[in-house]
Write an enzyme that holds these catalytic residues in place. Structure first.
Site, mmCIF file in Angstrom:
data_model
loop_
_atom_site.group_PDB
_atom_site.id
_atom_site.type_symbol
_atom_site.label_atom_id
_atom_site.label_comp_id
_atom_site.label_asym_id
_atom_site.label_seq_id
_atom_site.Cartn_x
_atom_site.Cartn_y
_atom_site.Cartn_z
ATOM 1 C CE LYS A 31 -0.276 -6.991 -1.058
ATOM 2 N NZ LYS A 31 -0.974 -6.918 0.229
ATOM 3 N N GLY A 40 -5.857 0.424 2.295
ATOM 4 C CA GLY A 40 -6.722 1.557 2.624
ATOM 5 C C GLY A 40 -6.729 2.564 1.490
ATOM 6 C CG ASP A 86 -2.686 -9.806 -0.804
ATOM 7 O OD1 ASP A 86 -3.128 -9.108 -1.720
ATOM 8 O OD2 ASP A 86 -2.014 -9.337 0.133
ATOM 9 N N GLY A 126 0.792 -1.236 0.000
ATOM 10 C CA GLY A 126 0.000 0.000 0.000
ATOM 11 C C GLY A 126 0.820 1.279 0.000
ATOM 12 C CB ILE A 177 5.322 0.772 2.701
ATOM 13 C CG1 ILE A 177 4.519 0.618 3.997
ATOM 14 C CG2 ILE A 177 6.815 0.742 2.982
ATOM 15 C CD1 ILE A 177 4.776 -0.689 4.740
ATOM 16 C CD GLU A 190 -11.709 -7.847 -0.302
ATOM 17 O OE1 GLU A 190 -12.815 -7.950 -0.866
ATOM 18 O OE2 GLU A 190 -11.023 -6.824 -0.326
ATOM 19 N N GLY A 198 -15.470 -5.019 7.944
ATOM 20 C CA GLY A 198 -15.022 -4.621 6.600
ATOM 21 C C GLY A 198 -13.513 -4.657 6.424
HETATM 22 P P1 NAP Z 1 -12.920 -2.408 -5.075
HETATM 23 O O1 NAP Z 1 -13.257 -1.548 -3.916
HETATM 24 O O2 NAP Z 1 -13.642 -3.685 -5.240
HETATM 25 O O3 NAP Z 1 -13.125 -1.534 -6.401
HETATM 26 C C1 NAP Z 1 -13.050 -2.048 -7.690
HETATM 27 C C2 NAP Z 1 -13.543 -0.992 -8.684
HETATM 28 O O4 NAP Z 1 -13.326 -1.470 -9.996
HETATM 29 C C3 NAP Z 1 -15.042 -0.670 -8.560
HETATM 30 O O5 NAP Z 1 -15.261 0.695 -8.732
HETATM 31 C C4 NAP Z 1 -15.667 -1.464 -9.709
HETATM 32 O O6 NAP Z 1 -16.816 -0.838 -10.255
HETATM 33 C C5 NAP Z 1 -14.550 -1.443 -10.726
HETATM 34 N N1 NAP Z 1 -14.574 -2.637 -11.577
HETATM 35 C C6 NAP Z 1 -14.329 -3.926 -11.217
HETATM 36 N N2 NAP Z 1 -14.451 -4.741 -12.275
HETATM 37 C C7 NAP Z 1 -14.814 -3.968 -13.319
HETATM 38 C C8 NAP Z 1 -15.108 -4.223 -14.676
HETATM 39 N N3 NAP Z 1 -15.078 -5.460 -15.179
HETATM 40 N N4 NAP Z 1 -15.413 -3.189 -15.481
HETATM 41 C C9 NAP Z 1 -15.468 -1.928 -14.995
HETATM 42 N N5 NAP Z 1 -15.190 -1.614 -13.701
HETATM 43 C C10 NAP Z 1 -14.879 -2.620 -12.883
HETATM 44 O O7 NAP Z 1 -11.357 -2.768 -5.090
HETATM 45 P P2 NAP Z 1 -10.180 -2.007 -4.321
HETATM 46 O O8 NAP Z 1 -10.157 -2.431 -2.910
HETATM 47 O O9 NAP Z 1 -10.228 -0.566 -4.634
HETATM 48 O O10 NAP Z 1 -8.893 -2.709 -5.002
HETATM 49 C C11 NAP Z 1 -8.598 -2.489 -6.339
HETATM 50 C C12 NAP Z 1 -7.212 -3.041 -6.689
HETATM 51 O O11 NAP Z 1 -6.218 -2.430 -5.886
HETATM 52 C C13 NAP Z 1 -7.029 -4.539 -6.504
HETATM 53 O O12 NAP Z 1 -6.143 -5.024 -7.484
HETATM 54 C C14 NAP Z 1 -6.373 -4.633 -5.129
HETATM 55 O O13 NAP Z 1 -5.623 -5.798 -4.958
HETATM 56 C C15 NAP Z 1 -5.472 -3.423 -5.188
HETATM 57 N N6 NAP Z 1 -5.117 -2.901 -3.876
HETATM 58 C C16 NAP Z 1 -6.107 -2.633 -2.984
HETATM 59 C C17 NAP Z 1 -5.783 -2.096 -1.746
HETATM 60 C C18 NAP Z 1 -6.853 -1.746 -0.761
HETATM 61 O O14 NAP Z 1 -6.527 -1.232 0.302
HETATM 62 N N7 NAP Z 1 -8.108 -1.994 -1.040
HETATM 63 C C19 NAP Z 1 -4.442 -1.861 -1.437
HETATM 64 C C20 NAP Z 1 -3.453 -2.138 -2.385
HETATM 65 C C21 NAP Z 1 -3.813 -2.651 -3.614
HETATM 66 P P3 NAP Z 1 -18.171 -0.658 -9.397
HETATM 67 O O15 NAP Z 1 -17.828 0.347 -8.343
HETATM 68 O O16 NAP Z 1 -19.187 -0.138 -10.341
HETATM 69 O O17 NAP Z 1 -18.499 -2.012 -8.841
HETATM 70 N N1 HSE Z 2 -5.926 -7.484 1.072
HETATM 71 C C1 HSE Z 2 -4.683 -6.794 1.245
HETATM 72 C C2 HSE Z 2 -4.231 -6.896 2.685
HETATM 73 C C3 HSE Z 2 -4.780 -5.327 0.897
HETATM 74 O O1 HSE Z 2 -4.981 -7.364 3.545
HETATM 75 O O2 HSE Z 2 -3.101 -6.484 2.947
HETATM 76 C C4 HSE Z 2 -4.460 -5.054 -0.529
HETATM 77 O O3 HSE Z 2 -3.108 -5.283 -0.817
#
Ligand code: NAP
Ligand code: HSE
Length: 427
Positions: free
Chosen positions: A205, A302, A201, A134, A136, A190, A187
Site C-alpha cells: 500500500k 471490510g 500488506d 479500503g 478511505i 487471516e 475472523g
Molecule cells: P476473499 O474473501 O478470499 O475472496 C476471494 C474471491 O475470489 C472468492 O470469491 C474466490 O472464489 C475468488 N477466487 C480466488 N481465486 C480464484 C481463482 N483462481 N479463480 C476464480 N475465482 C477465484 O478475498 P477478499 O477479502 O474479498 O479480498 C479480495 C482482494 O481485495 C484481495 O486482493 C485483498 O487484498 C483486497 N482487499 C480486501 C479487503 C478486505 O477487507 N477483505 C480490503 C481491501 C482490499 P470462491 O468464493 O469460490 O472461493
Molecule cells: N488485511 C488488510 C488489513 C485488509 O488488515 O488492513 C485489506 O487491505
C-alpha cells in the site's frame, strides 16, 4: 438508457460488498449519476459453494472466458487477491479493451507499470482506489485534490489487522500471540496472517501511496519493512510511561530528490492525531507545502467500506471513459535516475535493555551511544530482579546506521544480558 455491464472477479468479502452496494444503491446511482449498472457475470473458484449472500446462481461462472470474451461487458472489477491468476486476468481484460477496477494492492504494487501500459495501449481505464486503505478515498485525494501541493511527508496506519492487535495489546496489556489468536478466531485476521503482521500488506500500500504522493515510482524493494511480531507487552507499557502509543506506521518522506520509505512499529506521542486511531481503523496523515497537515480517517477494510471504493471507481470509470488519467510520473518498474532512495534516515529511538546490576554498566552504554554520535534524551531504570535490571533509553534524532552500530557494540558487552527491543519514535 444503455445498461453498463460489469464482470466481477471474486465474490468473497469485497465481491459481496460490491454486489450489495450495486443492488441496494441501484436507484440512487441511476438518478444521481444517470448510470444503469448491471452485474453480468461473477467469476468464482467454486460455483457450488454456499454463499453468505443468496443471489441468482446463473450469475456465477468458474470460466474467465465468460467474462473476458463477453463483448457486452465493458468493466471488469477484480477482487480475487494474490498474483496468479489475478494479474493474467486483469491483463486479458485490458487487452479486450475493458476498463479494470481492482482492490488488489499486491498486483498493483508489483506490476503497476505493466498493467498501466496495457491500459494505455488499449485506451481503457485502470482504477485502484480500493487497493489502499479500503473505504478511505486516499488515491483520489492524493491524485486529484492535492495537486497544488508538494507533498513532502505521509504517515499512515494502513493495515487494520495490526492496528487491532496493537490496540488490544496496549489497552488490555495482553501478549501479541494471545491477541493474534483471538483476532483469528473472530475472523479479523487471516488464517495465515503473515502478510499483515510482517508488514508486507502495508508495504504494497505504501508503494502505491508514496508513488502518487511524490510523483515518482517507489517500488516495494525500496521500502524498509519490519513487522509487529517482536513487540511485547513490556515495550508497550514502558512506552506508555514515556507518553507514547505504538502503531505499525507506513512512513514516506521526501526532501529534494531524496525519498525515504519504511514500514515498522513506531512509538508516537499520545497527542499525535494518529494515536487516536484505534482497533481496525486506518488513517493517513499528510503534510503538504500548501495544505499543511491533514488526516483522512476511516475503515480500511471490510465488505461495504472496500465496496464503497470499488463502486465509486466504477462510477468514475463510466463518466471518464474517454479521458482516463494515467499516472503523470515516470512509471517504470525501475526507479527514475533522478530519485535517490535513502537508507540512512534519522529518527528518535526507544531502546530497551536488560543488563547486569553492577556499577559502571550505565556509563559504558552511554559511552557507546556517544561514540556513535547517538545522543540520549531520557532514560529510565526499573526495579530489578535479583541481579538484572531493565534499562530504557530514548534518544534524540540519530542516524539509522549509527544506531545499528551502537546496538552491535552494546550486544558485545559482557554486562548486557539482552537487547530486548529497539523501536523507532516519530513525532
Ligand atoms: P476473499 O474473501 O478470499 O475472496 C476471494 C474471491 O475470489 C472468492 O470469491 C474466490 O472464489 C475468488 N477466487 C480466488 N481465486 C480464484 C481463482 N483462481 N479463480 C476464480 N475465482 C477465484 O478475498 P477478499 O477479502 O474479498 O479480498 C479480495 C482482494 O481485495 C484481495 O486482493 C485483498 O487484498 C483486497 N482487499 C480486501 C479487503 C478486505 O477487507 N477483505 C480490503 C481491501 C482490499 P470462491 O468464493 O469460490 O472461493
Ligand atoms: N488485511 C488488510 C488489513 C485488509 O488488515 O488492513 C485489506 O487491505
Amino acid at each position: 438508457m444503455e445498461e453498463i455491464k460489469i464482470g466481477l472477479l471474486g465474490f468473497g468479502n469485497v465481491g459481496t460488498g460490491v454486489y450489495k452496494i450495486l443492488e441496494e444503491n441501484r436507484n440512487d446511482i441511476l438518478h444521481r449519476e444517470g448510470l444503469k449498472l448491471k452485474v453480468e457475470k461473477i467469476l468464482v473458484r467454486d460455483v457450488h459453494k454456499r454463499r453468505k449472500m443468496i443471489i441468482d446462481s446463473s450469475l456465477f461462472t468458474d470460466n474467465i472466458k465468460d467474462i473476458i470474451d463477453n463483448p457486452e461487458i465493458s468493466i471488469v472489477a477484480e477482487f480475487m487477491g494474490g498474483i496468479d491468476p489475478a494479474k493474467e486476468y486483469i491483463l486479458a481484460a485490458l487487452e479486450k479493451k475493458k476498463t479494470v477496477v481492482t482492490a488488489n494492492k499486491e498486483v498493483m504494487a508489483r506490476y503497476w507499470s505493466e498493467l498501466e501500459k496495457a491500459a494505455q495501449k488499449n485506451g481503457v481505464g485502470l482504477y485502484y482506489e480500493a487497493s489502499v486503505a479500503g473505504g478511505i478515498p486516499i488515491i483520489k485525494v492524493m491524485g486529484e485534490s492535492l495537486q497544488a501541493n508538494k507533498v513532502y511527508e505521509l504517515m499512515g496506519i494502513i493495515n487494520g489487522t495490526t492496528n487491532y492487535i496493537l490496540t488490544k495489546m496496549s489497552e488490555e496489556g495482553r501478549s501479541f500471540e494471545d491477541v493474534l489468536s483471538e483476532a483469528q478466531r473472530l475472523g479479523y485476521a487471516e488464517p495465515d496472517p503473515t502478510a499483515d503482521i510482517e508488514g508486507f500488506d502495508a508495504t504494497y500500500k505504501l508503494s502505491i501511496l508514496s508513488s502518487i504522493a511524490f510523483h515518482a515510482r517507489v517500488p516495494i524493494e525500496y521500502i524498509y519493512r519490519e513487522g509487529i511480531t517482536k513487540i511485547t507487552a513490556e515495550d508497550i507499557a514502558y512506552g506508555k510511561e514515556l507518553g507514547y502509543v505504538i502503531r505499525l506506521l507506513a512512513i514516506a518522506k521526501k526532501q529534494g530528490f531524496s525519498i525515504e520509505t519504511r514500514v515498522h512499529p513506531t512509538f508516537i506521542p499520545m497527542s499525535h492525531p494518529l494515536a487516536a486511531v484505534r482497533d481496525s481503523y486506518n488513517a493517513i496523515f499528510i503534510r503538504g507545502d500548501a495544505v499543511g497537515s491533514m488526516m483522512l480517517y476511516g475503515r480500511g477494510a471490510g465488505d461495504l467500506p472496500t465496496g464503497s471504493a470499488v463502486v465509486s471507481d466504477i462510477i468514475t470509470a463510466c463518466h471518464q471513459s474517454e479521458k482516463h488519467r494515467y499516472t503523470t510520473f515516470y512509471n517504470e518498474a525501475q526507479v527514475s535516475e533522478e530519485v535517490n532512495f535513502i537508507k540512512n534516515w534519522e529518527t528518535e529511538f526507544f531502546i530497551r535493555l536488560t543488563v547486569k546490576d553492577k556499577p559502571g554498566v550505565l556509563a559504558k552504554i552511554a559511552g557507546i551511544f556517544g561514540k556513535h554520535e547517538v545522543s540520549i534524551a531520557s532514560m529510565i531504570q526499573k526495579n530489578h530482579n535479583e541481579d538484572s535490571v531493565p534499562l530504557i533509553f530514548v534518544t534524540h534524532h540519530a542516524k539509522e546506521l549509527s544506531m545499528k552500530k551502537a546496538i552491535d557494540d552494546i550486544k558485545c558487552q559482557q554486562d548486557v544480558i539482552r537487547v530486548e527491543n529497539v523501536i523507532r519514535v516519530e513525532n
